[in-house]
Every structure is written in C-alpha cells, then in structure tokens.
Design an enzyme around this catalytic site. Structure first.
Site, PDB file in Angstrom:
ATOM      1  N   GLY A  82       0.830  -1.209   0.000  1.00 27.39           N
ATOM      2  CA  GLY A  82       0.000   0.000   0.000  1.00 27.39           C
ATOM      3  C   GLY A  82       0.861   1.255   0.000  1.00 27.39           C
ATOM      4  N   PHE A  83       0.179   2.369  -0.135  1.00 26.66           N
ATOM      5  CA  PHE A  83       0.835   3.671  -0.280  1.00 26.66           C
ATOM      6  C   PHE A  83       1.778   3.985   0.914  1.00 26.66           C
ATOM      7  CE2 PHE A  83      -0.292   8.355   0.609  1.00 26.66           C
ATOM      8  CZ  PHE A  83       0.874   8.827   0.029  1.00 26.66           C
ATOM      9  N   TYR A 137     -16.061   3.004   8.171  1.00 29.70           N
ATOM     10  CA  TYR A 137     -14.588   3.051   8.160  1.00 29.70           C
ATOM     11  C   TYR A 137     -14.074   3.583   9.497  1.00 29.70           C
ATOM     12  CZ  TYR A 137      -9.896   4.868   7.243  1.00 29.70           C
ATOM     13  OH  TYR A 137      -8.554   5.148   7.338  1.00 29.70           O
ATOM     14  N   LYS A 184     -12.027   1.702  12.735  1.00 27.98           N
ATOM     15  CA  LYS A 184     -10.719   2.159  13.237  1.00 27.98           C
ATOM     16  C   LYS A 184     -10.796   2.456  14.731  1.00 27.98           C
ATOM     17  CE  LYS A 184      -8.021   1.956   9.672  1.00 27.98           C
ATOM     18  NZ  LYS A 184      -6.696   1.337   9.672  1.00 27.98           N
TER      19      LYS A 184
HETATM   20  N1  LIG Z   1      -3.797   7.556   3.204  1.00 29.16           N
HETATM   21  C1  LIG Z   1      -4.435   8.260   4.114  1.00 29.16           C
HETATM   22  O1  LIG Z   1      -4.721   9.438   3.937  1.00 29.16           O
HETATM   23  C2  LIG Z   1      -4.817   7.648   5.442  1.00 29.16           C
HETATM   24  C3  LIG Z   1      -5.442   8.465   6.398  1.00 29.16           C
HETATM   25  C4  LIG Z   1      -5.799   7.922   7.617  1.00 29.16           C
HETATM   26  C5  LIG Z   1      -5.504   6.582   7.901  1.00 29.16           C
HETATM   27  N2  LIG Z   1      -4.915   5.810   6.949  1.00 29.16           N
HETATM   28  C6  LIG Z   1      -4.624   4.410   7.295  1.00 29.16           C
HETATM   29  O2  LIG Z   1      -3.275   4.136   6.984  1.00 29.16           O
HETATM   30  C7  LIG Z   1      -3.142   2.776   6.583  1.00 29.16           C
HETATM   31  C8  LIG Z   1      -2.453   2.694   5.227  1.00 29.16           C
HETATM   32  O3  LIG Z   1      -3.261   3.382   4.267  1.00 29.16           O
HETATM   33  P1  LIG Z   1      -2.842   3.557   2.755  1.00 29.16           P
HETATM   34  O4  LIG Z   1      -3.288   4.914   2.337  1.00 29.16           O
HETATM   35  O5  LIG Z   1      -1.424   3.151   2.554  1.00 29.16           O
HETATM   36  O6  LIG Z   1      -3.842   2.502   2.078  1.00 29.16           O
HETATM   37  P2  LIG Z   1      -3.575   1.400   0.936  1.00 29.16           P
HETATM   38  O7  LIG Z   1      -4.936   0.905   0.554  1.00 29.16           O
HETATM   39  O8  LIG Z   1      -2.713   1.957  -0.130  1.00 29.16           O
HETATM   40  O9  LIG Z   1      -2.782   0.283   1.710  1.00 29.16           O
HETATM   41  C9  LIG Z   1      -3.401  -0.722   2.503  1.00 29.16           C
HETATM   42  C10 LIG Z   1      -2.828  -2.064   2.123  1.00 29.16           C
HETATM   43  O10 LIG Z   1      -3.447  -3.056   2.944  1.00 29.16           O
HETATM   44  C11 LIG Z   1      -3.726  -4.205   2.162  1.00 29.16           C
HETATM   45  N3  LIG Z   1      -4.887  -4.867   2.750  1.00 29.16           N
HETATM   46  C12 LIG Z   1      -6.155  -4.384   2.837  1.00 29.16           C
HETATM   47  N4  LIG Z   1      -6.938  -5.276   3.472  1.00 29.16           N
HETATM   48  C13 LIG Z   1      -6.157  -6.328   3.783  1.00 29.16           C
HETATM   49  C14 LIG Z   1      -6.373  -7.571   4.440  1.00 29.16           C
HETATM   50  N5  LIG Z   1      -7.582  -7.887   4.922  1.00 29.16           N
HETATM   51  N6  LIG Z   1      -5.342  -8.428   4.597  1.00 29.16           N
HETATM   52  C15 LIG Z   1      -4.105  -8.107   4.116  1.00 29.16           C
HETATM   53  N7  LIG Z   1      -3.829  -6.964   3.472  1.00 29.16           N
HETATM   54  C16 LIG Z   1      -4.844  -6.079   3.318  1.00 29.16           C
HETATM   55  C17 LIG Z   1      -4.004  -3.702   0.756  1.00 29.16           C
HETATM   56  O11 LIG Z   1      -3.694  -4.674  -0.240  1.00 29.16           O
HETATM   57  C18 LIG Z   1      -3.117  -2.466   0.667  1.00 29.16           C
HETATM   58  O12 LIG Z   1      -1.898  -2.754  -0.013  1.00 29.16           O
HETATM   59  C19 LIG Z   1      -4.553   2.198   6.604  1.00 29.16           C
HETATM   60  O13 LIG Z   1      -4.732   1.542   7.836  1.00 29.16           O
HETATM   61  C20 LIG Z   1      -5.431   3.408   6.505  1.00 29.16           C
HETATM   62  O14 LIG Z   1      -6.709   3.172   7.050  1.00 29.16           O
HETATM   63  C21 LIG Z   1      -4.561   6.314   5.736  1.00 29.16           C
END
Ligand SMILES: NC(=O)c1ccc[n+]([C@@H]2O[C@H](COP(=O)([O-])OP(=O)(O)OC[C@H]3O[C@@H](n4cnc5c(N)ncnc54)[C@H](O)[C@@H]3O)[C@@H](O)[C@H]2O)c1
Length: 334
Positions: A10-11, A152, A156
């Site tokens: 993920g990102f 969502y 969390k």
């Molecule tokens: N990007 C943002 O602005 C933001 C803001 C607040 C919180 N978050 C949190 O940060 C974390 C990372 O977010 P991100 O933006 O990198 O998201 P993303 O979707 O790019 O990365 C999440 C990764 O988790 C994997 N994934 C999802 N469900 C899964 C499962 N059940 N089992 C195994 N792998 C699984 C996906 O394949 C993905 O690669 C997350 O927990 C997200 O909720 C992100």
C-alpha cells in the site's frame, strides 16, 4: 532492527518500508494485494522494495491467522507496525463488510499475534476520521471521539479500543497513530489528489463535494514516515508521560497505550487545494460543484503538540511543495 509491517504494498506501507530499508533495517512486509484499487500499482511498489536484500514479502490476508504466523516466523520482529486495512471513507458506504473483515477481525488477529510475540512496540494506523464531526478544533488526542460518521471510522475506533484492552491485559506497549489525509508520490488512486490530477490531465471535470468549503489537514507522506519512525522509539510508559503543562497526554492510566495524531495542523480548503493543483499542473480544472456526501465531515484539523512533545518533530512540508512533488511523479509514472 527487525520489523514486521502489514500493508507494505500500500501507499504508506511502501514509503515506510522503503525508508527503513534505506536506513539498513530488516523488514518483512505482509499484504493481501487486495483489488480495492489497481493491483499493478501495488506490484510496482513491492518490486521496488524487493530490490533491497533486507526485504521479504509475504502475501496473505489479515483474516488468515496462519498466514500472519508464517510472516511472524520469518520476521521475528522487535517492532510490529500494522498499516494494512480496508481504507477509504466513501467506499465504506458501499461495502461495509470488507471494513469489518479487514479492520476489525484482521486487526484483532494482529493484536493476538503481538500478544504471543511480545514485540518491544506495536504501532497501529488509525485515522483522523475517528474524530467524526467534532467541532472543537484542532482535534486533540485527549478529546472525546465517540461519534464516528462512517463504518470506516467506526472500525478504526474499534481497533483502538481492542488495542487498549489488549495493552492493559497483556502489557504489549502500543501506539495508535491517527493519520490526517496523507498524500504524495505512489499515492492512492481513490483519493482526491490522484483523481483530480488524472481528470485535469484528461480534460475531464472534477467532482468537488461540499461546494469546496470542506477543509482537510493534508500530510505529505515523507513527514508522516518521519513521524512514524520517531514514534517507534517512544515506547508508551509512565516514564515518558508528557507534563500536563506542555500538553495533555493521551497515555492511558491503565495500560502502556497511547494515541498520537500525525498531521501538520494546517488545514486547507478544498477550493484552495484545487487552485494549488492547477498551479502545479499549469492547467485549469473543470469544476463540478456538488453537495456534501453522506458521511463526509466539514473539516479535519490535527493538534500536533503531542507528536512534537514526544518526538521533537512536527510535519513541515507545505501543501504547495507536496502537490508539486506529486504532480512531477504523476507526469513520469501515470
Ligand atoms: N492515506 C491516508 O490518507 C490515510 C489516512 C488515515 C488513515 N490511513 C490508514 O493508513 C493505513 C495505510 O493506508 P494507505 O493509504 O497506505 O492505504 P492502501 O490501501 O494503499 O494500503 C493498505 C494495504 O493493505 C492491504 N490490505 C487491505 N486489506 C487487507 C487484508 N484484509 N489483509 C491483508 N492486506 C490487506 C491492501 O492490499 C493495501 O496494499 C490504513 O490503515 C489506513 O486506514 C490512511
């Protein structure tokens, strides 16, 4: 140090793992490669990480305890960072169950794994969305946050609650960070910046919700990673409780558990954000003004004082610079 990180395809997980590998650490990355957005983007991120000898990728779902155990055996982690989740606010209106599966059941499995492995520190990704429609700004960790507006956010918050109880019962030191709208190169195609830049390039209109009046506290991904890495070294304990004269600490009185915002405390209105993108792209956007969507909140605004008191760091990369870097990356890769 040996790290087990979930969500490395993920990102945010990609950027965090890359930085740790560049710093010479060993990282096992666990990710289910879910099809929520283009898997090719996830594969490209993993391919970059795999160039490093210190990286091992394990593909598996959080819901599958055995798969998690296998990753743990490989990692023997000193620190576990749990980022994998079903992310995205809007999609949780369409497909709430995937949030329960990944973020509630999956996060519980990570907690249970940590109970057995006893890492020095467990860190979990929560979100500014848990503040819901709180009106007191900026959002501080010690504020009441019990009125989530989407599934969502509710999942969390549930993760935070489960983590507190486990930290109390089993004494694994745990930090839950609340991220505020993270953006940057290799970002998420479902998020506004990526969608807007794609649409402006292709001469399509962009959907601007809430008539553009909503504001978000944008966090550039390098700042976020810096905050996470610094917090890894701040293991929650009474020894590092911050004096109430400096800021109200969220450290639990009953558990080695703390919640920390990672955000810069400089919210930007959506319309202003669009202007910044136009400037970076040198091209005007076609605006499609729409009302607020169910579940949307008017603003997010981080109090960054606790982060600063604990780590000496406060996000500093402004949105003009961050958007410029994203647009540059987008022009080369998309
Ligand atoms: N990007 C943002 O602005 C933001 C803001 C607040 C919180 N978050 C949190 O940060 C974390 C990372 O977010 P991100 O933006 O990198 O998201 P993303 O979707 O790019 O990365 C999440 C990764 O988790 C994997 N994934 C999802 N469900 C899964 C499962 N059940 N089992 C195994 N792998 C699984 C996906 O394949 C993905 O690669 C997350 O927990 C997200 O909720 C992100």
């Amino acid at each position: 140090m040996r790290y087990l990180i979930t969500g490395t395809a993920g990102f945010i997980g990609f950027h965090l793992a890359k930085r740790l590998l560049d710093d010479g650490h060993f990282v096992v990355g666990f990710d289910g490669m879910t099809p929520y957005y283009d898997i090719k983007l996830k594969e490209k991120r993993v391919a970059i990480l795999s160039r490093s000898n210190g990286f091992k990728a394990v593909t598996g779902m959080l819901e599958d305890q055995e798969a998690l155990e296998k990753a743990a055996e490989l990692a023997e982690p000193e620190v576990i960072i749990h980022l994998a989740a079903q992310a995205g606010v809007r999609y949780s209106l369409e497909n709430p169950r995937s949030y329960i599966d990944s973020n509630v059941v999956g996060s519980f499995n990570v907690l249970d794994l940590a109970k057995r492995l006893r890492p020095k520190h467990l860190l979990l990704a929560s979100t500014s969305s848990v503040y819901g429609a709180n009106e007191k700004i900026p959002f501080a960790e010690a504020d009441k946050a019990d009125e989530q507006m989407t599934i969502y956010a509710a999942t969390k918050k549930s993760m935070e609650l489960m983590a507190h109880s486990y930290a109390h019962l089993f004494r694994v030191p745990t930090t839950a960070f609340r991220f505020f709208t993270v953006y940057g190169p290799w970002g998420r195609p479902d998020m506004a910046l990526f969608k807007f830049v794609d649409a402006i390039r292709d001469d399509r209109a962009i959907d601007i919700y809430g008539q553009g009046q909503m504001s978000r506290d944008f966090t550039y991904v390098d700042d976020l990673v810096e905050g996470i890495i610094r917090l890894c070294n701040v293991i929650p304990s009474e020894d590092n409780r911050v004096s109430p004269e400096i800021v109200e600490d969220s450290l639990s009185k009953d558990a080695p558990f703390r919640v920390v915002n990672i955000g810069g405390g400089q919210p930007v209105e959506l319309l202003k954000f669009v202007e910044i993108i136009e400037l970076a792209m040198g091209k005007p956007a076609i605006r499609n003004m729409l009302p607020m969507q169910p579940g949307d909140v008017c603003r997010t605004y981080a109090a960054a004082d606790l982060l600063e008191a604990l780590t000496g760091f406060r996000p500093a990369i402004g949105v003009e610079e961050g958007v410029r870097r994203f647009v540059e990356w987008h022009q080369q890769h998309c």
